[in-house]
Write a protein that holds these residues in place. Sequence first.
Motif, PDB file in Angstrom:
ATOM      1  N   THR A  40     -10.000   9.704  -7.207  1.00  0.00           N
ATOM      2  CA  THR A  40     -11.234   8.928  -7.112  1.00  0.00           C
ATOM      3  C   THR A  40     -12.231   9.407  -8.163  1.00  0.00           C
ATOM      4  O   THR A  40     -12.243  10.579  -8.536  1.00  0.00           O
ATOM      5  CB  THR A  40     -11.877   9.073  -5.718  1.00  0.00           C
ATOM      6  OG1 THR A  40     -12.169  10.461  -5.481  1.00  0.00           O
ATOM      7  CG2 THR A  40     -10.948   8.578  -4.638  1.00  0.00           C
ATOM      8  N   TYR A  86      -4.251   9.904  -4.198  1.00  0.00           N
ATOM      9  CA  TYR A  86      -4.929   9.041  -5.164  1.00  0.00           C
ATOM     10  C   TYR A  86      -6.171   9.754  -5.707  1.00  0.00           C
ATOM     11  O   TYR A  86      -6.810  10.544  -5.003  1.00  0.00           O
ATOM     12  CB  TYR A  86      -5.340   7.723  -4.514  1.00  0.00           C
ATOM     13  CG  TYR A  86      -4.168   6.873  -4.091  1.00  0.00           C
ATOM     14  CD1 TYR A  86      -3.690   5.859  -4.911  1.00  0.00           C
ATOM     15  CD2 TYR A  86      -3.527   7.098  -2.874  1.00  0.00           C
ATOM     16  CE1 TYR A  86      -2.604   5.079  -4.525  1.00  0.00           C
ATOM     17  CE2 TYR A  86      -2.446   6.328  -2.480  1.00  0.00           C
ATOM     18  CZ  TYR A  86      -1.986   5.322  -3.311  1.00  0.00           C
ATOM     19  OH  TYR A  86      -0.914   4.552  -2.930  1.00  0.00           O
ATOM     20  N   LYS A 145      -5.764  11.574   0.405  1.00  0.00           N
ATOM     21  CA  LYS A 145      -4.342  11.550   0.743  1.00  0.00           C
ATOM     22  C   LYS A 145      -4.084  10.643   1.938  1.00  0.00           C
ATOM     23  O   LYS A 145      -4.892  10.578   2.868  1.00  0.00           O
ATOM     24  CB  LYS A 145      -3.877  12.976   1.071  1.00  0.00           C
ATOM     25  CG  LYS A 145      -2.372  13.130   1.318  1.00  0.00           C
ATOM     26  CD  LYS A 145      -2.027  14.605   1.510  1.00  0.00           C
ATOM     27  CE  LYS A 145      -0.523  14.826   1.625  1.00  0.00           C
ATOM     28  NZ  LYS A 145      -0.193  16.268   1.756  1.00  0.00           N
ATOM     29  N   LEU A 175      -5.039   0.057  -2.076  1.00  0.00           N
ATOM     30  CA  LEU A 175      -5.032   1.386  -2.683  1.00  0.00           C
ATOM     31  C   LEU A 175      -4.732   1.344  -4.180  1.00  0.00           C
ATOM     32  O   LEU A 175      -4.996   2.317  -4.888  1.00  0.00           O
ATOM     33  CB  LEU A 175      -4.005   2.276  -1.975  1.00  0.00           C
ATOM     34  CG  LEU A 175      -4.269   2.588  -0.498  1.00  0.00           C
ATOM     35  CD1 LEU A 175      -3.211   3.554   0.031  1.00  0.00           C
ATOM     36  CD2 LEU A 175      -5.657   3.170  -0.296  1.00  0.00           C
ATOM     37  N   SER A 176      -4.204   0.230  -4.661  1.00  0.00           N
ATOM     38  CA  SER A 176      -3.847   0.152  -6.080  1.00  0.00           C
ATOM     39  C   SER A 176      -5.073   0.174  -6.991  1.00  0.00           C
ATOM     40  O   SER A 176      -4.947   0.354  -8.204  1.00  0.00           O
ATOM     41  CB  SER A 176      -3.024  -1.110  -6.357  1.00  0.00           C
ATOM     42  OG  SER A 176      -3.799  -2.279  -6.165  1.00  0.00           O
ATOM     43  N   ASP A 220       1.094  10.225  -0.084  1.00  0.00           N
ATOM     44  CA  ASP A 220       0.600   9.750  -1.378  1.00  0.00           C
ATOM     45  C   ASP A 220      -0.828  10.239  -1.617  1.00  0.00           C
ATOM     46  O   ASP A 220      -1.663  10.232  -0.708  1.00  0.00           O
ATOM     47  CB  ASP A 220       0.620   8.226  -1.434  1.00  0.00           C
ATOM     48  CG  ASP A 220       2.010   7.674  -1.702  1.00  0.00           C
ATOM     49  OD1 ASP A 220       2.918   8.472  -2.002  1.00  0.00           O
ATOM     50  OD2 ASP A 220       2.186   6.440  -1.600  1.00  0.00           O
ATOM     51  N   GLY A 274       0.506  10.966  -7.149  1.00  0.00           N
ATOM     52  CA  GLY A 274       1.863  11.333  -6.771  1.00  0.00           C
ATOM     53  C   GLY A 274       1.932  11.606  -5.279  1.00  0.00           C
ATOM     54  O   GLY A 274       0.980  11.381  -4.539  1.00  0.00           O
ATOM     55  N   ASN A 275       3.070  12.105  -4.845  1.00  0.00           N
ATOM     56  CA  ASN A 275       3.278  12.365  -3.419  1.00  0.00           C
ATOM     57  C   ASN A 275       3.520  13.854  -3.198  1.00  0.00           C
ATOM     58  O   ASN A 275       4.315  14.472  -3.912  1.00  0.00           O
ATOM     59  CB  ASN A 275       4.467  11.551  -2.910  1.00  0.00           C
ATOM     60  CG  ASN A 275       4.621  11.620  -1.403  1.00  0.00           C
ATOM     61  OD1 ASN A 275       5.105  12.608  -0.861  1.00  0.00           O
ATOM     62  ND2 ASN A 275       4.219  10.553  -0.728  1.00  0.00           N
ATOM     63  N   ASN A 327       0.821  -1.197   0.000  1.00  0.00           N
ATOM     64  CA  ASN A 327       0.000   0.000   0.000  1.00  0.00           C
ATOM     65  C   ASN A 327       0.859   1.254   0.000  1.00  0.00           C
ATOM     66  O   ASN A 327       2.083   1.197   0.087  1.00  0.00           O
ATOM     67  CB  ASN A 327      -0.939  -0.009   1.205  1.00  0.00           C
ATOM     68  CG  ASN A 327      -2.313  -0.559   0.827  1.00  0.00           C
ATOM     69  OD1 ASN A 327      -2.572  -0.901  -0.316  1.00  0.00           O
ATOM     70  ND2 ASN A 327      -3.190  -0.643   1.793  1.00  0.00           N
ATOM     71  N   GLY A 328       0.208   2.405  -0.059  1.00  0.00           N
ATOM     72  CA  GLY A 328       0.926   3.666  -0.189  1.00  0.00           C
ATOM     73  C   GLY A 328       1.669   4.095   1.060  1.00  0.00           C
ATOM     74  O   GLY A 328       1.640   3.429   2.092  1.00  0.00           O
ATOM     75  N   GLU A 360      -6.370   5.363  -8.890  1.00  0.00           N
ATOM     76  CA  GLU A 360      -5.293   5.915  -9.719  1.00  0.00           C
ATOM     77  C   GLU A 360      -4.344   6.747  -8.858  1.00  0.00           C
ATOM     78  O   GLU A 360      -4.760   7.672  -8.161  1.00  0.00           O
ATOM     79  CB  GLU A 360      -5.878   6.781 -10.836  1.00  0.00           C
ATOM     80  CG  GLU A 360      -4.820   7.347 -11.768  1.00  0.00           C
ATOM     81  CD  GLU A 360      -5.407   8.185 -12.888  1.00  0.00           C
ATOM     82  OE1 GLU A 360      -4.634   8.909 -13.551  1.00  0.00           O
ATOM     83  OE2 GLU A 360      -6.646   8.125 -13.098  1.00  0.00           O
ATOM     84  N   TYR A 361      -3.075   6.394  -8.916  1.00  0.00           N
ATOM     85  CA  TYR A 361      -2.066   7.107  -8.125  1.00  0.00           C
ATOM     86  C   TYR A 361      -1.676   8.400  -8.830  1.00  0.00           C
ATOM     87  O   TYR A 361      -1.344   8.406 -10.012  1.00  0.00           O
ATOM     88  CB  TYR A 361      -0.839   6.221  -7.941  1.00  0.00           C
ATOM     89  CG  TYR A 361       0.294   6.875  -7.175  1.00  0.00           C
ATOM     90  CD1 TYR A 361       0.159   7.188  -5.836  1.00  0.00           C
ATOM     91  CD2 TYR A 361       1.505   7.169  -7.811  1.00  0.00           C
ATOM     92  CE1 TYR A 361       1.190   7.778  -5.125  1.00  0.00           C
ATOM     93  CE2 TYR A 361       2.546   7.761  -7.111  1.00  0.00           C
ATOM     94  CZ  TYR A 361       2.381   8.064  -5.768  1.00  0.00           C
ATOM     95  OH  TYR A 361       3.407   8.653  -5.068  1.00  0.00           O
TER      96      TYR A 361
END
Length: 324
Positions: A11, A9, A22, A88-89, A7, A95-96, A2-3, A92-93
């Motif tokens: 939705t 994501y 986050k 969490l995958s 991170d 970034g951080n 997981n993140g 869609e990711y």
Amino acid sequence: MNGKEGDIYITKLERDFFGAFKVIKIGKSFFEEIDGDLMMLGVLNYVDKKKPELNDERLNQILCCNRFLCSNQYAIDFYTNNPKYNDLSKFEYLGNRPMTEFETSIDFKLGDGRSGLKGGFPLVGLMGNDYGKTAFFEWRWENEKEEFKKEVEVENEKARIAREEYRKQSMKPKKMLDDNMFWEVIEKIDWTKDDDQERMEPAIDFLAKKKVSEIKQFQESLAYKLYLLDTKEHAQNIGEDSFKDESSNFSVDYFLYVRCCVIANGQEYFESVLKNPKDMPKDKDFEPLLYIAEEAYEKRMNKELEYETGCDYETFSNYKGWKK
């Protein structure tokens, strides 16, 4: 895997809107039985027709909710940080981003989420694919308040009618455990112990040695007995938190746990209370009884019990018992 903290994501929300959340913090679980660490997630104040970009300033803001009964409640929750349950995958990711001073100041603490940043936040179960939808609800509250309120009123009324119709059904139990065997399990509760779990262990161990079908039949018997005790007259005799009238505060969960206390005290007491509601225990409850079949099944089969009883033991399910 997981993140990690920071991170973000993306939705997918209703009407082709996009939102974001986050990972605020990751830390040790508050409970030994939870498999894995906990992650604190915050829904971000982003609702737009286009996907967010990492430099968008709206991603610096945790959503603060004010719709309906919410009053400056931050959209923050705890989830199990285990991909087996909350992966969490599937989102869609993006970034951080570095943690803001505000995010860093949030305490990693359990609570109801209604007592400010220092009061803690709730532990939630599984993440749905619609996680983050609270941002869309808040957007509607700000942009379509009257329409939104009317829609919710209609849905609430439909739900109320459905609940009422469900309660009117004549509930019948499925196959139950032999009554002598049921009370034999109950008698194994060790009242010499101070800890509730230690009290329950002998009964759980005893039931776990039964056939799987008998464990389910025990659950059926328990649900039916709780259902029989679910009457207005019984609810009016539980002490300080007794049912008074429709407009007064009354805890449906507490009344359920009081009914558990009746059964946990054995056959003779149960049969007496069933006939004489005034004999209900006053200001006493015993919630652990509710989970005995689940724990026995899990001990025997090493997996969760999936079984739906014929009678609903939740408060107000016994329609005739509440119409007297």
